[in-house]
Scaffold this active site. Sequence first.
Site, mmCIF file in Angstrom:
data_model
loop_
_atom_site.group_PDB
_atom_site.id
_atom_site.type_symbol
_atom_site.label_atom_id
_atom_site.label_comp_id
_atom_site.label_asym_id
_atom_site.label_seq_id
_atom_site.Cartn_x
_atom_site.Cartn_y
_atom_site.Cartn_z
ATOM 1 C CB CYS A 73 6.386 7.340 -1.521
ATOM 2 S SG CYS A 73 6.880 9.060 -1.261
ATOM 3 C CB CYS A 86 9.672 8.630 -3.036
ATOM 4 S SG CYS A 86 8.846 8.883 -1.481
ATOM 5 C CG ASP A 87 9.433 5.599 -5.665
ATOM 6 O OD1 ASP A 87 10.610 5.964 -5.510
ATOM 7 O OD2 ASP A 87 8.870 4.791 -4.919
#
Length: 330
Positions: free
Chosen positions: A153, A156-157
Amino acid sequence: MFETMNLSASPKPQMAGGEAEKVKCLIIGSGPAGYTAAIYTARANLNPVMYEGLQPGGQLTTTTEVENFPGYPEGITGPELMEDLKKQAARFGTDIRWGIATATDLSSRPFKVTIDGSKLVEAEVLIIATGATAKYLGLPDEQKYAGGGVSACATCDGFFYRKKDVAVVGGGDTAAEEAVYLSGLCNKVYLIVRRDELRASKVMQERVLKTLNIEVLWKHQTKGLLGDGVVEGAELYKNKGEANEEIVKIKIDGFFLAIGHTPNSEIFKGYLDLDEVGYIKTIPGTSKTNVPGVFACGDVQDPRYKQAITAAGSGCMAAIDAERFLSEND
Ligand code: NDP
């Protein structure tokens, strides 16, 4: 975000026999969608019973920092966020249970759900929040470097790889979007594409190709990852299986998988309308499925956004839809 709950393990789900436990509102899955649905249905006196599934807390429990969930100015770890959501759901009386839904019969109300292959639950309304599972290549190195540079992701990261070099695997719209997103944060983005063309939409292809710090590695496949504890590079096959096959190395700090997701909808097949990938179809703008009284929220019905906050929002919608359904039908 994705709740990891592989419900497809059993090829022929069997309904349990015997006496059923009767509940008003049953929620399957315990990611942000499931817990938000639980908070709302509990506060609406629907006495929700939740089965947490294979991975209690969903896929957020496998991430580290979550910095894009509104309300946490300093960020929060995925496991802490899910623990908070669980406490909030429990505070209003949600009956949270360990167990996996292994089969369903949605042919008539009350809906029948088998838990762990043996226990039968009958629910007046059913909220499905079983999530989707990101696909991985299946390389041992993906496990070895989990939490150390491997992610499924970018939204997200990606932030943790600012000004670094990263690679994205895949050639679809997700890979293209993630590569473009990362190109705004990172020094360089390699897009590892197994064929000599992208599957992504034309507009996304153009965006990828005109972004200067994205380098598409056509006809490359990942052999393995390199690094001492964390990802420091990758070894790739170029032209695998052809006469000119060679192995190349790239220096990267982050390795992002974007090769698709598998929605955890297997046990609903035959009852609910699914798209060609398996995402549950909902009536646009609602959480309603084709079966009145069955509602779907979170990643199992969302091929597009897949964020914790959108999952939570759709969990709220499912709870409100369920409450209205009960008040109109009972
Ligand atoms: P897709 O299934 O569309 O694409 C998966 C990509 O991963 C393909 O390029 C595929 O290669 C590649 N791939 C699969 N397995 C492997 C493997 N083992 N090794 C290397 N590469 C592999 O998934 P997406 O998640 O990209 O998209 C899913 C759906 O969601 C699509 O319909 C897409 O259009 C949609 N979507 C729409 C968005 C939007 O409209 N904004 C954003 C994101 C997704 P190959 O091409 O060779 O099969």
